[in-house]
Structure formats: C-alpha cells, structure tokens
Design an enzyme around this catalytic site. Structure first.
Site, PDB file in Angstrom:
ATOM      1  N   SER A  28     -46.309 -31.122   4.234  1.00 36.14           N
ATOM      2  CA  SER A  28     -46.291 -32.029   5.330  1.00 36.14           C
ATOM      3  C   SER A  28     -45.034 -31.389   6.157  1.00 36.14           C
ATOM      4  O   SER A  28     -43.654 -31.602   5.840  1.00 36.14           O
ATOM      5  CB  SER A  28     -45.972 -33.528   5.134  1.00 36.14           C
ATOM      6  N   ARG A  52     -51.314 -30.356  -6.383  1.00 39.33           N
ATOM      7  CA  ARG A  52     -52.518 -30.039  -5.558  1.00 39.33           C
ATOM      8  C   ARG A  52     -52.804 -28.672  -5.187  1.00 39.33           C
ATOM      9  O   ARG A  52     -53.865 -28.335  -5.041  1.00 39.33           O
ATOM     10  CB  ARG A  52     -52.045 -30.916  -4.275  1.00 39.33           C
ATOM     11  N   ARG A  89     -41.927 -40.447  -7.597  1.00 37.09           N
ATOM     12  CA  ARG A  89     -42.319 -41.477  -6.716  1.00 37.09           C
ATOM     13  C   ARG A  89     -43.030 -42.608  -7.496  1.00 37.09           C
ATOM     14  O   ARG A  89     -43.996 -42.322  -8.389  1.00 37.09           O
ATOM     15  CB  ARG A  89     -43.435 -40.883  -5.656  1.00 37.09           C
ATOM     16  N   GLU A  95     -53.893 -32.978   1.160  1.00 35.20           N
ATOM     17  CA  GLU A  95     -52.700 -32.678   1.685  1.00 35.20           C
ATOM     18  C   GLU A  95     -51.650 -31.936   0.605  1.00 35.20           C
ATOM     19  O   GLU A  95     -51.399 -32.433  -0.524  1.00 35.20           O
ATOM     20  CB  GLU A  95     -52.091 -34.007   2.088  1.00 35.20           C
ATOM     21  N   ARG A 117     -52.645 -37.641  -7.777  1.00 32.05           N
ATOM     22  CA  ARG A 117     -51.311 -38.610  -7.326  1.00 32.05           C
ATOM     23  C   ARG A 117     -50.814 -38.870  -8.563  1.00 32.05           C
ATOM     24  O   ARG A 117     -51.386 -39.775  -9.489  1.00 32.05           O
ATOM     25  CB  ARG A 117     -52.066 -39.714  -6.276  1.00 32.05           C
TER      26      ARG A 117
END
Length: 422
Positions: free
Chosen positions: A352, A390, A262, A349, A277
């Site tokens: 999802s 994470r 990403r 997070e 991130r």
RNA sequence: GGUGAGGUGGCUGAGUGGUUGAAAGCAGCGCUUUGCUAAAGCGCCGUAGCCCAAAAGGCUACCGAGGGUUCGAAUCCCUCCCUCACCGCCA
C-alpha cells in the site's frame, strides 16, 4: 493532523473533502472550530494579563533597586497572578482539547483521488504480467502442508491462532525473499537500509497516526509504555521526528525489514485462511521523507520501486488507486499493489503506497528549512516493498508445478540456492 | 537495578532570582573591499501562538517535559523523561 488554520479559514472546503471519505468525520469540524474560538479568546485575555504582570514586576524591580516601597504593587500583581493561574488552566485545557480533536480527524484526500464510498470505486491504473494457466491450482495451505513450508498448528501451540511458523524450505524461502528485496531497494533504488527497534514509544505511534484512534489494533506493553510496531513505517518515519532537515538532504529514502504486529481486532473470519492475515508477519518497508513540491512524483517512483519486486519475480499484479472511501486514515493518496493468487482466485494486497503529505509530519514536528530559510513541514510517504506472507503465498501458488513441486524464479535462485522446492 | 554528571537557539557554548530571547563562536543571509578565489570589515539572522481586515506594528510563551515557590524563574524546589560515565546483571 490537519492545519487548524486551514480548518479555520476554509471550513467548508475541509468539510466537503472529509465527507468524500464517507466516515462522517466532517461532523467534528464544528466542534474543533468552537474550541478553537474559545481557545483564542482565552489566550488573548491570558496574554493581556501576563503582559500587565510583566510590566508591573519590572516596575517593582526598578523601585526595589532604588529602595522605594513596593507593597501596593506587589499585592496587585499577586491578584493578577491568581487570575493568570485560572486562565492558564483553561487555556491549557482548551489547547489539549483542540489537539485531541485534531488527532482524531483523518487526512483530506488529494484532489486526484476518485470519489467513492467503498472498494468498488477503486480504479485499476495498470496491471503487469498475466495469470498463469493452471488447471485446478492448489492453494497455499495445501501446498504448504504438502511441501512442509509452514505449520499453523504448531504456531498455534506457541502463540495461538493466526500466527505463522515457517519451516525448513519455507523458512529459507522467506529469508531469500527478504534478502532479495532489500538488495534490490538498496542497490538499485537508492534506499538506505535501517534495522530499527521493534518496540516503539507512544509518541511515535501518534506521529504516524496509528494512535490515538486505532489503539485496539495495537499490541502494547503497558508497564513499559511501549508498543510493538505494526509496520516499520512507524520507525522509519519517526527517525527524524522533531528535527529540521536541510532541503539538500531530501529526499530521505529508507528501507527496513521488520516483523509487524497487529491484533487485527474484529477481523476474525475475514481473509483469514492460511497465512493471509496473521498477528505477526515480516515486511520490507519503504519510507520517503521529502518536500511538498516533490511528494507526488516520489509517490509514483515509490510505487514503481515496489512493483519491481513483483516484476523481477514474474508475478502478475495490478496497481489499484484507492477511492476516497477506501483511503487509510492518514493518507492523501494511495496505490495498492495486488498480486494474483491462483489459490484464492483473487488479487491479494501486498503493498500500500501512500503519500501522507504533511499529515504525519505535522504530528511529529518533522520539518525542513526551505531555500528562503523558512521551516516547512516535510511530506512523508511509505509503501511495502513488499509484505512477506502474501508474497510467499503468491509465489508458491503461481509457480506450482503439475507434479506438486514449486519452481523458484530465476532472480530468486541465487538467494534461495535451488531452482525448485519439492 | 545502583551511583554520579548532564539536558540552553541549525551546531558549539556562557549564563544561579529583576530589560536575558538569552553572551561568544561556527554555520547562514546582505553589503563593502576584490581580476577570480580566499580573507577581512560592517550589518542581519530562533521557534510557536495571539491581537490587527491586511500591511506596519504590538503582545505572549518557549532554555528536556510537567508541576511548585516568588511581585518576578533558564536560574530555587518536586516529579518524570532522555543522554553520558562507572558499578551490578546479562545475549
């Protein structure tokens, strides 16, 4: 992609539901309707002419076989042919326009989704476990440096900022987590393991709705017309693109471990500390392809499957139901799994879990034949089970010991081969 | 990268310019025969879009994708994509 017929027949309903997302997308409905009306008008006229041409051509065929003259007919059909070429070009143009517009309109939130414009309206639906009692917990950056679990400076040497290079026990821990998660999902939750390509075609990225809208966030290989998948959702959901599945074969449940790429354009400075991130990370992804009747119960069980990972590792987390304004582009309903990070003093997070209903299926022509023999769009779902960096952060932060070592949870020990890192 | 062969309905597979949306078979659905099963016989059975208030009905498009030739294209021509085989290169 929304069904144009739904928009045509219930424009106010669609506008109203889109407005709950707060992105102003409802403004596009008027334009779509305008193009749709124009398109249908053009198509009707085009078809009238085509019908006329077919009729006359047949007549010519008949006359020729009887040896009669056809010059007059041929010239009038020729004229019709020229009109058809023009009209066909307009029809194609309008068709493309309509499709382009539809591809940019997000999904409608499910009626059960709380209305709200930002994360403050999200709803915590449950939580599990408790925050560990730690006095002055170190964060993962400090722990990672001390125990030499990863090295960001050297990762930058290789690839630039916001890349991770796990090292030694860190690399091993990541690998242990991957195997632990995949075994859990395949052995206990019934998912089929897939090891897919990481480069995917544009059409796949459109299918799962990363494109056309979010091209700036994707890494692409221009020359080859390929993209580095930002999530295995793309590969797993597209496995059956352009197929008609048998209802008896549903649900399809897939799990894959892949790297995810990403660009995170515009995310500089947000949640970027350490490895939270990054531009490339590994993830274990769950995807289900199912029927409209079952998709919401499948969403619940998918979420529970992902939660199991955190439970078996003994990590405190909460499940958050996203409000309309926080929902992803293609999702009708999403539960986020947020794991506790003592180092950030915040929830992170790590998953999802979303039901896309037929939004992606319509884009990729993914259908099933129902018991009445009719072709229907499938419903697609996905969720991380779970994202690695994470999870890694949560693990080392939650299980850090006063002496600076990290305890490995019992269920992970067979995979890691030791009970602690020091 | 090179050469060659191909891409037709859920599947297999005919079809090289004029009622071909497409033979045939398999699968599926319905009926008949039948103690049950099996088998057999008969019939039905592609998708998408448009017109119509709706139903009935009608029309159009679709034989990998996109262009072109023609009065008319699954069928001829061009470009691209994909699959398979062999050669080259290579983890």
């Amino acid at each position: 992609m929304l069904d144009i017929r739904l928009i045509r027949e219930n424009p106010d309903f669609v506008r109203e539901r889109l407005a709950t997302r707060g992105g102003g997308d409802e403004a596009q409905i008027e334009e779509v309707l305008r193009v749709d009306a124009e398109r249908r008008k053009t198509q009707t006229e085009l078809q009238r002419l085509q019908s006329e041409r077919n009729r006359l051509s047949k007549e010519i065929g008949g006359k020729k076989s009887r040896g009669e003259a056809t010059d007059d007919l041929e010239s009038s059909v020729h004229k019709i042919g020229e009109q058809i070429i023009d009209l066909n070009a307009s029809a194609n143009g309008l068709d493309g326009q309509q499709k382009d517009l539809l591809l940019e309109i997000p999904n409608l939130p499910h009626e059960s989704v709380p209305i709200g414009k930002d994360p403050s309206a999200n709803r915590v639906v449950r939580s599990w476990g408790e925050k560990p009692r730690l006095t002055e917990p170190a964060d993962h950056v400090a722990l990672g440096a001390k125990l030499k679990l990863f090295n960001l400076e050297r990762a930058a040497k290789l690839s630039g900022a916001d890349f991770i290079c796990f090292t030694d026990a860190g690399a091993k821990l990541e690998r242990a987590l991957i195997n632990f998660m995949i075994d859990l999902h395949t052995r206990e939750h019934g998912y089929i393991e897939i090891s897919p390509p990481f480069l995917v075609r544009r059409v796949c990225m459109i299918g799962t709705s990363q494109l056309p809208k979010f091209e700036a966030d994707m890494y692409g290989l221009e020359e080859n017309q390929l993209f580095l998948a930002p999530t295995a959702e793309v590969q797993l959901t597209n496995l059956h693109r352009d197929e008609i599945l048998r209802v008896a074969d549903l649900p399809k449940k897939f799990v894959a471990h892949t790297p995810c790429f990403r660009r995170e354009a515009g995310a500089a400075g947000r949640e970027t500390r350490g490895i939270i991130r990054v531009h490339q990370f590994d993830k274990v992804e769950l995807v289900k392809i199912t029927t409209p009747e079952k998709s919401y119960q499948e969403l619940e069980s998918l979420t529970i499957d992902a939660e199991r990972v955190l439970q078996l590792l003994g990590l405190h987390y909460r499940v958050v139901e996203l409000c309309t304004g926080d929902l992803g582009f293609g999702s009708a309903k999403t539960y986020d799994l947020e794991v506790w990070s003592p180092g950030q003093d915040a929830y992170l997070e790590v998953s999802s879990c979303s039901n896309f209903e037929d939004f992606q299926a319509r884009r990729m022509q993914l259908r099933f034949k129902n018991r009445d023999g009719e072709n229907r769009f499938c419903h697609t779902l996905n969720g991380s089970g779970v994202a690695l960096p994470r999870l890694f952060v949560a693990l080392i932060e939650n299980f850090q010991q006063p002496d600076g070592s990290v305890r490995i949870p019992e269920n992970l020990q067979p995979y890691f081969g030791a009970s602690e890192i020091r």
